[in-house]
Write a protein that holds these residues in place. Structure first.
Motif, PDB file in Angstrom:
ATOM      1  N   LYS A  31       9.745  -0.750  -9.912  1.00  0.00           N
ATOM      2  CA  LYS A  31      10.808   0.191 -10.272  1.00  0.00           C
ATOM      3  C   LYS A  31      11.097   1.199  -9.149  1.00  0.00           C
ATOM      4  O   LYS A  31      11.373   2.377  -9.402  1.00  0.00           O
ATOM      5  CB  LYS A  31      10.460   0.913 -11.582  1.00  0.00           C
ATOM      6  N   ILE A  32      11.015   0.714  -7.928  1.00  0.00           N
ATOM      7  CA  ILE A  32      11.384   1.522  -6.764  1.00  0.00           C
ATOM      8  C   ILE A  32      12.595   0.860  -6.113  1.00  0.00           C
ATOM      9  O   ILE A  32      12.534  -0.298  -5.702  1.00  0.00           O
ATOM     10  CB  ILE A  32      10.229   1.612  -5.747  1.00  0.00           C
ATOM     11  N   THR A  33      13.679   1.592  -6.023  1.00  0.00           N
ATOM     12  CA  THR A  33      14.907   1.051  -5.427  1.00  0.00           C
ATOM     13  C   THR A  33      14.888   1.293  -3.925  1.00  0.00           C
ATOM     14  O   THR A  33      14.803   2.447  -3.476  1.00  0.00           O
ATOM     15  CB  THR A  33      16.152   1.709  -6.046  1.00  0.00           C
ATOM     16  N   VAL A  34      14.948   0.209  -3.165  1.00  0.00           N
ATOM     17  CA  VAL A  34      14.964   0.282  -1.706  1.00  0.00           C
ATOM     18  C   VAL A  34      16.207  -0.464  -1.213  1.00  0.00           C
ATOM     19  O   VAL A  34      16.441  -1.620  -1.581  1.00  0.00           O
ATOM     20  CB  VAL A  34      13.697  -0.344  -1.094  1.00  0.00           C
ATOM     21  N   GLU A  58       0.817  -1.222   0.000  1.00  0.00           N
ATOM     22  CA  GLU A  58       0.000   0.000   0.000  1.00  0.00           C
ATOM     23  C   GLU A  58       0.845   1.264   0.000  1.00  0.00           C
ATOM     24  O   GLU A  58       0.343   2.353  -0.303  1.00  0.00           O
ATOM     25  CB  GLU A  58      -0.935   0.000   1.212  1.00  0.00           C
ATOM     26  N   LEU A  59       2.124   1.132   0.310  1.00  0.00           N
ATOM     27  CA  LEU A  59       3.013   2.294   0.318  1.00  0.00           C
ATOM     28  C   LEU A  59       3.469   2.677  -1.087  1.00  0.00           C
ATOM     29  O   LEU A  59       3.928   3.803  -1.315  1.00  0.00           O
ATOM     30  CB  LEU A  59       4.244   2.002   1.178  1.00  0.00           C
ATOM     31  N   ILE A  60       3.344   1.753  -2.038  1.00  0.00           N
ATOM     32  CA  ILE A  60       3.900   1.975  -3.377  1.00  0.00           C
ATOM     33  C   ILE A  60       3.360   3.239  -4.048  1.00  0.00           C
ATOM     34  O   ILE A  60       4.154   4.049  -4.551  1.00  0.00           O
ATOM     35  CB  ILE A  60       3.689   0.727  -4.258  1.00  0.00           C
ATOM     36  N   PRO A  61       2.035   3.484  -4.092  1.00  0.00           N
ATOM     37  CA  PRO A  61       1.557   4.719  -4.733  1.00  0.00           C
ATOM     38  C   PRO A  61       2.125   5.977  -4.078  1.00  0.00           C
ATOM     39  O   PRO A  61       2.449   6.954  -4.774  1.00  0.00           O
ATOM     40  CB  PRO A  61       0.035   4.636  -4.555  1.00  0.00           C
TER      41      PRO A  61
END
Length: 255
Positions: A157-160, A124-127
Motif C-alpha cells: 500500500k505504498i504508491t511509487v 528493506e526500505l518499506i518500514p
C-alpha cells in the motif's frame, strides 16, 4: 556445460579494471588466456523535452528513490538542465549505503533525510517509507526495467511513481574490434540484448556464457541461450571465482 572447447579468448562486458590486482589479470597469467573488456551497453541521459513527455513534475514529490549511481547522476543532471532546485526538506531512499553516500556529490548529507537498507534490498526500505506516510514517492529508472519493484511497493500500500531519467543503448563494436570469443561474460539483461544486437546471427554452440545475477540468467534463457556459469551461487559468490574454477577444469580436461 560443453566439454570440447578450450577457452582461450574471453569477452568481459565491463570496463577494463584500473587496478593491476584484478582477478581477471591473474587469470590471464595463470591460464594464458586473452581477456578483452568491452562495455556492451552505454547510458544516455534523456533531454528535458523527452522527460517532460512523461508529464511528471519532480517537485510534486517529496521523496526520491534511487537504485543506482547512474540514477543519481542523471536525476541531478536533468534537474540542473531544467533549473529545478531540490528543497532541503527532500527525502532520498537508496537501495544501498554506497549509493546513499554518493548523494553527497549533489546534496548536503543529513541522516534525517537519506535512508537506506542494510543488505542492499529494496524491500528493506518499506518500514522506513511507512514511517513517513505523507511522503510522495518518485523512483528514478532506466527505460529498460520491469515493474516488479513498483508492484512490490503497491502490495504494501505504498504508491511509487516510476520515472525514466536515462536510457540504455547497445554499445556497438567498431569493425576492427569485433571478434569471435570462446567465452562471453555478461552482467545485465540489457547486456544480453546488446550482445545479440552486436552479433545478430549469434550461435552459441560450444561457446561458454557466464553471467552475474538471476535477471541476467533469465534474459539469456529467454533468448534461447545456455547459461554455463551463473553467479551468485552457493559455491561462488563472485563471477571471477566461478570463471577461475571453470578455466582450471577446462584447461585440465581439454589439451
Amino acid at each position: 556445460m560443453q566439454k570440447t572447447l578450450k577457452v582461450k579468448n574471453i569477452l568481459v562486458s565491463q570496463p577494463k579494471p584500473e587496478s593491476e590486482k584484478s582477478p581477471y589479470f591473474d587469470m590471464q597469467k595463470k591460464y594464458g588466456v586473452n581477456i578483452d573488456f568491452h562495455q556492451l551497453i552505454r547510458i544516455e541521459e534523456l533531454t528535458p523535452r523527452e522527460f517532460r513527455a512523461q508529464h511528471i513534475n519532480i517537485l510534486d514529490y517529496s521523496a526520491i528513490i534511487f537504485n543506482s549511481r547512474h540514477g543519481v547522476d542523471h536525476f541531478f543532471n536533468l534537474c540542473k538542465e531544467m533549473r529545478i532546485v531540490m528543497p532541503d526538506t527532500q527525502h532520498y531512499y537508496c537501495i544501498s549505503e554506497s549509493i546513499a553516500n554518493y548523494l553527497q556529490k549533489y546534496i548536503q548529507y543529513r541522516k534525517r533525510k537519506v535512508f537506506f537498507g542494510p543488505h542492499n534490498k529494496m524491500e528493506e526500505l518499506i518500514p522506513m517509507m511507512k514511517r513517513r506516510p505523507t511522503d510522495k514517492f518518485l523512483m528514478v529508472m532506466s527505460d529498460i526495467h520491469n515493474d516488479d519493484i513498483i508492484e512490490m511497493f503497491a502490495k504494501h500500500k505504498i504508491t511509487v511513481t516510476p520515472a525514466v531519467f536515462y536510457r540504455t543503448v547497445a554499445n556497438k563494436f567498431k569493425r576492427e574490434e569485433k571478434k569471435d570469443y570462446d567465452m562471453y561474460v555478461l552482467f545485465t539483461p540489457s547486456g544480453v540484448s546488446a550482445l545479440l544486437d552486436n552479433y545478430p546471427h549469434f550461435k552459441q554452440e560450444e561457446r561458454i556464457i557466464a553471467c552475474f545475477g538471476a535477471g541476467t540468467a533469465q534474459a539469456l534463457r529467454d533468448a534461447g541461450l545456455r547459461v554455463d556459469i551463473e553467479t551468485p551461487s552457493p559455491e561462488f559468490q563472485s563471477i571471477t571465482s566461478a570463471i577461475d574454477a571453470f578455466l582450471k577444469e577446462n584447461h585440465k580436461r581439454v589439451r
